[in-house]
Motif scaffolding. Structure first.
Motif, mmCIF file in Angstrom:
data_model
loop_
_atom_site.group_PDB
_atom_site.id
_atom_site.type_symbol
_atom_site.label_atom_id
_atom_site.label_comp_id
_atom_site.label_asym_id
_atom_site.label_seq_id
_atom_site.Cartn_x
_atom_site.Cartn_y
_atom_site.Cartn_z
ATOM 1 N N ILE A 348 0.859 -1.195 0.000
ATOM 2 C CA ILE A 348 0.000 0.000 0.000
ATOM 3 C C ILE A 348 0.895 1.245 0.000
ATOM 4 O O ILE A 348 1.719 1.429 0.902
ATOM 5 C CB ILE A 348 -0.924 0.019 1.231
ATOM 6 C CG1 ILE A 348 -1.739 -1.285 1.296
ATOM 7 C CG2 ILE A 348 -1.855 1.230 1.188
ATOM 8 C CD1 ILE A 348 -2.632 -1.421 2.514
ATOM 9 N N GLU A 349 0.746 2.075 -1.015
ATOM 10 C CA GLU A 349 1.559 3.291 -1.132
ATOM 11 C C GLU A 349 0.710 4.508 -0.780
ATOM 12 O O GLU A 349 -0.509 4.492 -0.950
ATOM 13 C CB GLU A 349 2.037 3.500 -2.584
ATOM 14 C CG GLU A 349 2.431 2.241 -3.302
ATOM 15 C CD GLU A 349 3.929 2.078 -3.414
ATOM 16 O OE1 GLU A 349 4.665 2.788 -2.682
ATOM 17 O OE2 GLU A 349 4.358 1.253 -4.224
ATOM 18 N N GLY A 350 1.365 5.564 -0.364
ATOM 19 C CA GLY A 350 0.704 6.874 -0.207
ATOM 20 C C GLY A 350 0.181 7.147 1.196
ATOM 21 O O GLY A 350 -0.352 8.225 1.444
ATOM 22 N N LEU A 351 0.352 6.194 2.118
ATOM 23 C CA LEU A 351 -0.218 6.399 3.459
ATOM 24 C C LEU A 351 0.413 7.594 4.177
ATOM 25 O O LEU A 351 -0.265 8.334 4.888
ATOM 26 C CB LEU A 351 -0.056 5.125 4.303
ATOM 27 C CG LEU A 351 -0.930 3.946 3.855
ATOM 28 C CD1 LEU A 351 -0.528 2.663 4.576
ATOM 29 C CD2 LEU A 351 -2.408 4.246 4.116
ATOM 30 N N ASN A 352 1.714 7.799 3.945
ATOM 31 C CA ASN A 352 2.382 8.916 4.632
ATOM 32 C C ASN A 352 1.890 10.270 4.130
ATOM 33 O O ASN A 352 1.795 11.220 4.903
ATOM 34 C CB ASN A 352 3.908 8.817 4.476
ATOM 35 C CG ASN A 352 4.451 7.754 5.407
ATOM 36 O OD1 ASN A 352 3.825 7.452 6.438
ATOM 37 N ND2 ASN A 352 5.562 7.145 5.039
ATOM 38 N N ASP A 353 1.554 10.358 2.832
ATOM 39 C CA ASP A 353 1.031 11.634 2.300
ATOM 40 C C ASP A 353 -0.282 11.988 2.993
ATOM 41 O O ASP A 353 -0.546 13.145 3.311
ATOM 42 C CB ASP A 353 0.740 11.516 0.781
ATOM 43 C CG ASP A 353 2.019 11.245 0.015
ATOM 44 O OD1 ASP A 353 3.089 11.596 0.554
ATOM 45 O OD2 ASP A 353 1.941 10.684 -1.100
ATOM 46 N N ALA A 402 -8.329 12.084 -0.271
ATOM 47 C CA ALA A 402 -7.331 11.264 0.431
ATOM 48 C C ALA A 402 -7.234 9.882 -0.211
ATOM 49 O O ALA A 402 -6.126 9.355 -0.410
ATOM 50 C CB ALA A 402 -7.700 11.152 1.900
ATOM 51 N N VAL A 403 -8.384 9.314 -0.566
ATOM 52 C CA VAL A 403 -8.391 7.979 -1.193
ATOM 53 C C VAL A 403 -7.530 8.003 -2.452
ATOM 54 O O VAL A 403 -6.768 7.065 -2.728
ATOM 55 C CB VAL A 403 -9.851 7.557 -1.522
ATOM 56 C CG1 VAL A 403 -9.890 6.413 -2.516
ATOM 57 C CG2 VAL A 403 -10.584 7.166 -0.238
ATOM 58 N N GLU A 404 -7.607 9.103 -3.198
ATOM 59 C CA GLU A 404 -6.845 9.167 -4.456
ATOM 60 C C GLU A 404 -5.343 9.200 -4.244
ATOM 61 O O GLU A 404 -4.574 8.928 -5.158
ATOM 62 C CB GLU A 404 -7.308 10.387 -5.271
ATOM 63 C CG GLU A 404 -8.552 10.028 -6.082
ATOM 64 C CD GLU A 404 -9.322 11.237 -6.545
ATOM 65 O OE1 GLU A 404 -8.717 12.327 -6.683
ATOM 66 O OE2 GLU A 404 -10.544 11.084 -6.765
ATOM 67 N N LYS A 405 -4.914 9.526 -3.052
ATOM 68 C CA LYS A 405 -3.463 9.542 -2.778
ATOM 69 C C LYS A 405 -2.937 8.158 -2.398
ATOM 70 O O LYS A 405 -1.739 7.938 -2.284
ATOM 71 C CB LYS A 405 -3.164 10.521 -1.646
ATOM 72 C CG LYS A 405 -3.489 11.963 -2.007
ATOM 73 C CD LYS A 405 -2.784 12.902 -1.052
ATOM 74 C CE LYS A 405 -3.082 14.359 -1.284
ATOM 75 N NZ LYS A 405 -3.543 14.796 -2.561
ATOM 76 N N ILE A 406 -3.868 7.237 -2.131
ATOM 77 C CA ILE A 406 -3.462 5.893 -1.677
ATOM 78 C C ILE A 406 -3.573 4.925 -2.839
ATOM 79 O O ILE A 406 -4.499 5.011 -3.635
ATOM 80 C CB ILE A 406 -4.371 5.437 -0.504
ATOM 81 C CG1 ILE A 406 -4.195 6.394 0.680
ATOM 82 C CG2 ILE A 406 -4.070 4.002 -0.087
ATOM 83 C CD1 ILE A 406 -5.169 6.172 1.819
ATOM 84 N N HIS A 407 -2.617 4.016 -2.913
ATOM 85 C CA HIS A 407 -2.680 3.072 -4.027
ATOM 86 C C HIS A 407 -2.191 1.684 -3.620
ATOM 87 O O HIS A 407 -1.203 1.550 -2.904
ATOM 88 C CB HIS A 407 -1.826 3.585 -5.205
ATOM 89 C CG HIS A 407 -1.946 2.685 -6.381
ATOM 90 N ND1 HIS A 407 -1.044 1.677 -6.635
ATOM 91 C CD2 HIS A 407 -2.894 2.595 -7.344
ATOM 92 C CE1 HIS A 407 -1.440 1.009 -7.704
ATOM 93 N NE2 HIS A 407 -2.559 1.557 -8.154
#
Ligand code: AMP
Ligand code: GLY
Length: 432
Positions: A348-353, A402-407
């Motif tokens: 899971i990427e993007g959690l820190n953003d 926020a969802v769009e920042k997670i992948h």
């Protein structure tokens, strides 16, 4: 103080997050927890069916209070074991947890106490059940009596579908002993809402209302899931209706149990169908809903430790619940294949953003840490992204930003969470 939370989903992450904000909290343990929870609590891997082992752990660590998230340990009597051994725990005991563990127990209580609910009949014989379904016609609802991980309910649009459901449960034993008895219920149409309350068996403190999104696809299409998103409040539950639910559902349920010698402590959750401004109970749950807990606890201002201790000590009348006025929206991000067999182990990427964003809370449902310390998916529902906003539309926009920042590979989520509430306000032109 030291706390132990039982469970490892989004609900438990939200509970742990609230506990972690308390001035009373020194340390939190969670069994089994998940990758998100491990940032706030020490995750332990004691078998949560082994209550003696959990009790040993609680004694060894000097844990002051245990909070139980899911229904299964409650139905198996974890509270009875802990209380017998003088340990504080939040949740109903085994007898009280029958309210969720046996749909027939719940329906009989409702009937006795005059709580509005769909007409029903219980069967142990397949042939009698089939006759009854043919006599009643469709639409009709078939329910396995016992716990079936949220899958034991079939809302049948045709008699054939209903009979196939009866066969699956009673002959195919799809849910094992949970299907030894079957309920055949009148089908009620309307709008669903979740009404949850804290109770110590005497005082009942309602939480803000919420609405879940059970189906997998936009527009409430496709198979049922554990819940693909939720928002709070549920505008269908007006303050007048909430007062009616307290008078006609919550108080009679607690009183009815009391007159049967059962003290109900913990969370009481009524799954409601609202039709023409009248509530009807579809089911009771003996625990917090998931994902509803995520947007609901995001709005809770009161110290969660004060609430939990007041439940355990039966002093809930001393608590005054306070809520943030901003509505909240939670979007669940699911793994490829869910609600069927799903993929695991996707990074899971993007959690820190997202962590840097204001009023956004990512509660993990099915995640774990890989050997190289990356957050990876491990469940069907991987994450819930909750946002607070000025109004429900703003909360929705923030959650989806926020969802769009997670992948993660194969991820999918509904794009229409909270649209029902937004449309309702458009229709009535009332700001929230
Ligand atoms: P339950 O686990 O009893 O809440 O049922 C799961 C879902 O089935 C509910 O959230 C409703 O969408 C649906 N359902 C349950 N009972 C009924 C009913 N009597 N009429 C219509 N839909 C129902
Ligand atoms: N979201 C529905 C439940 O927790 O039962």
């Amino acid at each position: 103080m030291k706390f132990l939370v039982i469970g490892g989903g989004g609900r438990e992450h939200a509970i742990v997050w609230k506990l972690s904000q308390s001035r009373h909290t020194d340390k939190i343990f969670c069994c089994p927890g998940n990758a998100g929870i491990s940032e706030l609590a020490e995750c332990i891997s004691v078998n949560d069916n082994n209550f003696d082992a959990l009790l040993d752990f609680v004694r060894y660590e000097g844990i002051d209070l245990t909070i139980v998230g899911p229904e299964a340990p409650l139905s198996k009597g974890i509270v009875d074991v802990f209380e017998k051994n003088g340990r504080k725990i939040v949740g109903p005991n085994m007898k009280a947890a029958q309210l969720e563990g046996s749909k027939l127990f719940a329906k009989d209580l409702m009937k006795r106490c005059g709580i509005p609910t769909a007409e029903y009949k219980a069967f142990t014989s397949y042939l009698h059940a089939e006759d009854y379904v043919r006599m009643k016609g469709a639409p009709i609802v078939i329910k396995a009596d016992g716990l079936a991980a949220g899958k034991g309910v079939i809302v049948a649009e045709t008699v054939e579908e209903a009979i196939a459901g009866l066969r699956l449960i009673m002959k195919g034993r799809a849910f094992g002993d949970a299907g030894n008895k079957v309920l055949v219920e009148e089908c009620i149409r309307g709008e669903e809402a979740s009404f949850m309350a804290f109770t110590d068996g005497k005082t009942i403190l309602p939480m803000v209302s919420a609405q879940d999104h059970k189906r997998i696809f936009d527009g409430d299409k496709g198979p049922n899931t554990g819940g693909m998103g939720a928002y709070s409040p549920a505008p269908v539950l007006t303050p007048e209706l909430e007062a009616i639910v307290m008078d006609k559902v919550m108080r009679p349920a607690i009183k009815g149990l009391q007159s049967d010698g059962i003290k109900y402590k913990g969370i009481l959750y009524a799954g409601l169908m609202i039709k023409e401004n009248k509530p009807s109970v579809l089911e009771f749950n003996c625990r917090l809903g998931d994902p509803e807990t995520q947007p609901v606890l995001a709005r809770l201002k009161t110290d969660m430790v004060d609430i939990a201790l007041a439940i355990a000590d039966e002093k809930l009348s001393n608590i005054n619940l306070e809520w943030r006025p901003e509505p909240s929206v939670c979007v669940v991000m699911a793994s490829k294949g869910y609600p069927g067999a799903y993929e695991k182990g996707q990074v899971i990427e993007g959690l820190n953003d997202v962590k840097k964003m204001d009023n956004i809370f990512v509660f993990h449902s099915g995640t774990s840490l890989s050997r190289d310390n990356k957050v990876v998916t491990s469940g069907g529902r991987a994450l819930g992204v909750t946002a607070l906003g000025r109004d429900i539309r703003d909360a929705k926009n923030k959650a989806y930003n926020a969802v769009e920042k997670i992948h993660f590979k194969g991820m999918h989520y509904r794009k229409d969470i909270a649209d029902r509430a937004i449309n309702r306000f458009k229709m009535h032109d009332t700001p929230l």
